[in-house]
Design a protein around this motif. Sequence first.
Motif, PDB file in Angstrom:
ATOM      1  N   GLU A 649       0.830  -1.205   0.000  1.00  0.00           N
ATOM      2  CA  GLU A 649       0.000   0.000   0.000  1.00  0.00           C
ATOM      3  C   GLU A 649       0.871   1.264   0.000  1.00  0.00           C
ATOM      4  O   GLU A 649       2.039   1.251   0.395  1.00  0.00           O
ATOM      5  N   THR A 650       0.261   2.335  -0.490  1.00  0.00           N
ATOM      6  CA  THR A 650       0.914   3.651  -0.519  1.00  0.00           C
ATOM      7  C   THR A 650       0.518   4.434   0.731  1.00  0.00           C
ATOM      8  O   THR A 650      -0.670   4.507   1.082  1.00  0.00           O
ATOM      9  N   TYR A 651       1.526   5.072   1.375  1.00  0.00           N
ATOM     10  CA  TYR A 651       1.282   5.902   2.565  1.00  0.00           C
ATOM     11  C   TYR A 651       2.077   7.210   2.436  1.00  0.00           C
ATOM     12  O   TYR A 651       3.267   7.175   2.079  1.00  0.00           O
ATOM     13  N   GLU A 652       1.426   8.312   2.737  1.00  0.00           N
ATOM     14  CA  GLU A 652       2.119   9.615   2.769  1.00  0.00           C
ATOM     15  C   GLU A 652       2.412   9.954   4.227  1.00  0.00           C
ATOM     16  O   GLU A 652       1.489  10.120   5.039  1.00  0.00           O
ATOM     17  N   VAL A 653       3.700  10.072   4.541  1.00  0.00           N
ATOM     18  CA  VAL A 653       4.137  10.330   5.910  1.00  0.00           C
ATOM     19  C   VAL A 653       4.369  11.830   6.097  1.00  0.00           C
ATOM     20  O   VAL A 653       4.992  12.479   5.241  1.00  0.00           O
ATOM     21  N   HIS A 654       3.878  12.376   7.218  1.00  0.00           N
ATOM     22  CA  HIS A 654       4.045  13.802   7.552  1.00  0.00           C
ATOM     23  C   HIS A 654       4.841  13.943   8.839  1.00  0.00           C
ATOM     24  O   HIS A 654       4.563  13.243   9.827  1.00  0.00           O
ATOM     25  N   TRP A 655       5.804  14.835   8.828  1.00  0.00           N
ATOM     26  CA  TRP A 655       6.560  15.212  10.026  1.00  0.00           C
ATOM     27  C   TRP A 655       6.326  16.698  10.309  1.00  0.00           C
ATOM     28  O   TRP A 655       7.030  17.567   9.765  1.00  0.00           O
ATOM     29  N   PRO A 656       5.347  17.052  11.126  1.00  0.00           N
ATOM     30  CA  PRO A 656       5.161  18.466  11.492  1.00  0.00           C
ATOM     31  C   PRO A 656       6.355  18.986  12.279  1.00  0.00           C
ATOM     32  O   PRO A 656       6.877  18.298  13.165  1.00  0.00           O
ATOM     33  N   HIS A 657       6.787  20.202  11.952  1.00  0.00           N
ATOM     34  CA  HIS A 657       7.894  20.870  12.641  1.00  0.00           C
ATOM     35  C   HIS A 657       7.381  22.205  13.197  1.00  0.00           C
ATOM     36  O   HIS A 657       6.455  22.816  12.643  1.00  0.00           O
ATOM     37  N   SER A 658       8.027  22.673  14.265  1.00  0.00           N
ATOM     38  CA  SER A 658       7.603  23.937  14.857  1.00  0.00           C
ATOM     39  C   SER A 658       8.758  24.602  15.594  1.00  0.00           C
ATOM     40  O   SER A 658       9.621  23.922  16.168  1.00  0.00           O
ATOM     41  N   ALA A 659       8.748  25.941  15.563  1.00  0.00           N
ATOM     42  CA  ALA A 659       9.701  26.711  16.372  1.00  0.00           C
ATOM     43  C   ALA A 659       9.226  26.833  17.808  1.00  0.00           C
ATOM     44  O   ALA A 659       9.991  27.250  18.682  1.00  0.00           O
ATOM     45  N   ALA A 660       7.965  26.491  18.070  1.00  0.00           N
ATOM     46  CA  ALA A 660       7.403  26.589  19.416  1.00  0.00           C
ATOM     47  C   ALA A 660       7.324  25.229  20.093  1.00  0.00           C
ATOM     48  O   ALA A 660       6.650  25.081  21.115  1.00  0.00           O
ATOM     49  N   GLY A 661       7.985  24.220  19.542  1.00  0.00           N
ATOM     50  CA  GLY A 661       7.963  22.905  20.157  1.00  0.00           C
ATOM     51  C   GLY A 661       8.894  22.820  21.355  1.00  0.00           C
ATOM     52  O   GLY A 661       9.725  23.697  21.589  1.00  0.00           O
ATOM     53  N   ALA A 662       8.743  21.749  22.111  1.00  0.00           N
ATOM     54  CA  ALA A 662       9.636  21.508  23.254  1.00  0.00           C
ATOM     55  C   ALA A 662      10.913  20.866  22.735  1.00  0.00           C
ATOM     56  O   ALA A 662      11.281  19.739  23.120  1.00  0.00           O
ATOM     57  N   CYS A 663      11.603  21.569  21.881  1.00  0.00           N
ATOM     58  CA  CYS A 663      12.750  21.024  21.160  1.00  0.00           C
ATOM     59  C   CYS A 663      13.857  20.606  22.136  1.00  0.00           C
ATOM     60  O   CYS A 663      14.184  21.336  23.072  1.00  0.00           O
ATOM     61  N   GLY A 664      14.424  19.427  21.878  1.00  0.00           N
ATOM     62  CA  GLY A 664      15.533  18.953  22.678  1.00  0.00           C
ATOM     63  C   GLY A 664      15.153  18.399  24.026  1.00  0.00           C
ATOM     64  O   GLY A 664      16.035  18.136  24.850  1.00  0.00           O
ATOM     65  N   THR A 665      13.867  18.233  24.312  1.00  0.00           N
ATOM     66  CA  THR A 665      13.422  17.687  25.591  1.00  0.00           C
ATOM     67  C   THR A 665      12.715  16.357  25.359  1.00  0.00           C
ATOM     68  O   THR A 665      12.438  15.963  24.226  1.00  0.00           O
ATOM     69  N   ILE A 695       6.022  27.332  11.426  1.00  0.00           N
ATOM     70  CA  ILE A 695       5.460  25.981  11.343  1.00  0.00           C
ATOM     71  C   ILE A 695       5.746  25.431   9.951  1.00  0.00           C
ATOM     72  O   ILE A 695       5.531  26.125   8.944  1.00  0.00           O
ATOM     73  N   GLY A 696       6.214  24.196   9.903  1.00  0.00           N
ATOM     74  CA  GLY A 696       6.467  23.544   8.618  1.00  0.00           C
ATOM     75  C   GLY A 696       6.178  22.055   8.705  1.00  0.00           C
ATOM     76  O   GLY A 696       6.207  21.460   9.791  1.00  0.00           O
ATOM     77  N   VAL A 697       5.885  21.461   7.572  1.00  0.00           N
ATOM     78  CA  VAL A 697       5.623  20.023   7.507  1.00  0.00           C
ATOM     79  C   VAL A 697       6.497  19.429   6.409  1.00  0.00           C
ATOM     80  O   VAL A 697       6.559  19.970   5.299  1.00  0.00           O
ATOM     81  N   GLN A 698       7.161  18.328   6.737  1.00  0.00           N
ATOM     82  CA  GLN A 698       7.851  17.528   5.729  1.00  0.00           C
ATOM     83  C   GLN A 698       6.915  16.404   5.284  1.00  0.00           C
ATOM     84  O   GLN A 698       6.206  15.821   6.113  1.00  0.00           O
TER      85      GLN A 698
END
Length: 807
Positions: A649-665, A695-698
């Motif tokens: 099956e075909t699947y489209e994977v999304h990785w939401p990114h944000s500058a307001a995330g709890a980055c590095g925790t 906000i960005g999505v890969q």
Amino acid sequence: MYYPTFSRPMLDEMLADARNGIDEIDRRRWAVRTRATQAERVRLAFDKSDKDKNGGLDLDEFLAAVQDACDGGRVRAHASTPMPTLEELRHLFTSADADGNGVLDVDEFVALCATQTWLVAAFDKVVETGLQRRRSREHAKLSTLFRHPISPLSRAIHEPNGQRRFRPSLHDLRPTTDIGEEVARNQKCKVTSSEKVDETPSTTPAAASYTKPKASSDPVMVSVGVQPIGGASVSLSLAAGLPLHSKLAHLLGLVVSAVIALCVAIVLADGTSVVKLRHPSELPQITARAYWDQGLKYRIDELLGPTYGIGLHHDQSGFVWTEVHAGSTLQELIEDLGVPAVIAAVPSVIETDETVAVLMLIFHAVNLGGMASSRIAKPLAAVVWLVLGAGFLIVILLAIGIYTMRCECHNDFIPYIMIQEHFNYNYGFAFAITGFGASVLMFFVTLFITGMKDSTGKSTLSSPLCSIGKVLGSCFVTAAFGMMCALAVMASNNDFAPPAGVDPNINPCEGQQPLDAGPHDGYFSNVNCFRDAVTQTLEQAGGNVTRGYVGGMDAHNRRPITQPYSQVGLCPVNVHWHLGAEHLSVGQYDEYGTGPPINSSSSGSSSGHGRQLSSGARLGGRCHYYRSTDPKFTTPYNWRFCTDMHVGETYEVHWPHSAAGACGTQWQMQSPFDDGVFCRDGIITIAPLNTYQKIGVQSQTFVVVNDEAYYQPNLFRGMLTHGQHGLDMAMYTGSTTGTSRNNAVCSRYTPITWQVDRKCHLISASSFDKMCQDMLNNRDDMSMDVYPHGAREVVEYELTANNMVDG
């Protein structure tokens, strides 16, 4: 030569027009200059021509004035200009009388002079004569009072030895006997009526006495007695001998008092002068955590406004300390909040500082003029500066105490408030510290620099350097005392206690998904995409990302992020995937792609003969890799962590990114992804709009195969960028996706950046299962995302942004 296409008559006409324009400009300029800089001369000529003093010139007065200004039929100062005829003068008068009342007022007279330059020249002689007479009378007055000739204009005195001094002194006054003789001579002189002016004083001249001081070390005391003829005498004593150091001290006090008065006035007038809200990114939630799930989740800026502040007299909304518009009195709020009652004394203390500063301004001005005794001035000034410094210190300590204290609110919604958690000091606090330092400096300057006998001219300053050292040393000791008081106040509020540890079991991102832009306005709810064929929202996703495609919605100046997200401060906060592709890349994943057969009789297991979709899941576009004869597309895989997944099956994977995330925790990856995107407040804003920058999505599309040759170990942390992965990218701005949106109902979480891989890739089933294992081992529960979500239908042309960039 430069205008070969114009005839000579045409050039002459153009030149005449230009000259007329220049003449008009000159006349206007003369009128303005006459009003502004020569007003006295024009009014004098007008007044002398106005014989009946009614404020205007009638025709007879005008004709008489012109005839008097001219001599022998010629205009004075312009001998070549003949005098106009009587008829011409009448016509000139009528044309100048704008209101037609038969009288020229001052404005009409000035306007007439602006157009008739010969008239200006004629009256100039009259004006000059009048000014000469006024200067002569002024010279006579000065000669009556002073020994030597004095210029009426510059007030320079000309001594017999030829020297010239800019200003006369009291030593130049004539003795009383000489002045009396001069006055008597002047009274014998007859003044003709043509020389009388309005400025002549109605009182008789005054007689002044001068006594030469004795040679002494004492200050020069000058006594000037003024005795009107036939009247009583009045004497005035001026202390002109203050020592230089005393004068400088009072001058410094004058400047310091003026600055303090000005600064305190500014602080009292500004409703944000003391504390102002921190930036939203630094503000914690002020409402109790127990009510967050019920929608009561706010920062203080969301309740009071992002620019809210508090001043010494009132807050930004204009409410003073004695006003409460929430149904409670000030005393009731003080009792509820536990705030010390002394907080109400802050405005009165500051207003007292304002009053004292103004009084000290007057006080030092009086002392600088030598009109106060040093025996009274020094102790009084020292006491006042001491009180003023103490007032500023009290304000500083109150501000520190209130800023650092914990106020219990005794209600469930907002249990407590700590000002320092939500506010920063504003300039008013710095003004208070500066005022304290300046008051302390002036106190010690008064104590060590000025003397009790300064008004007598006897200096008590033995060593200037020693006195300055005493002032600086005392200021340092007092500053240290103030700092110790401030530290004591902070310690009493436990400000130096170690901060309470953050509970590692509390998810700081939980419930951060915004539903409202304002209190309960439902801003982020889905909306109709069109109303009367007009779009009601911004650009949507997922769209057609085929190379060369341009959407139909104008994105204006919104541009997608074209750099890797890690280089612009964004981190991945979630990973999830959709059944089929939400985007469209013609020839890669589209409506013509293939995959495992779907039928309603299947149990939904991993059988290769058929399956049915998850409840409510919509199938998107498919890739073109599937081959039913190839075992890697049909051999079932034993899924241990992912659910409802199928080989082939075909699947489209999304990785939401944000500058307001709890980055590095440990809380960086979140489900739902909105909690991770909006985890930290104040970074993502609607006004000004910065969502597409924060906000960005890969997005990457895969076909799952049962072949370990396509194993990827770390699909959890972001899209693949090695080998053939990520070489052909489409970047544009769009929205969040999901099957709750389509081309009739649109998302309000827009605009955000999308970076989409146009190519379809093969990946092993074990790679997906490893990603699901990582998700289930994540600190936040991500079990809601370990299965494929339904795919949104491809966005229509009118809802797709026109800003796609190739990468």
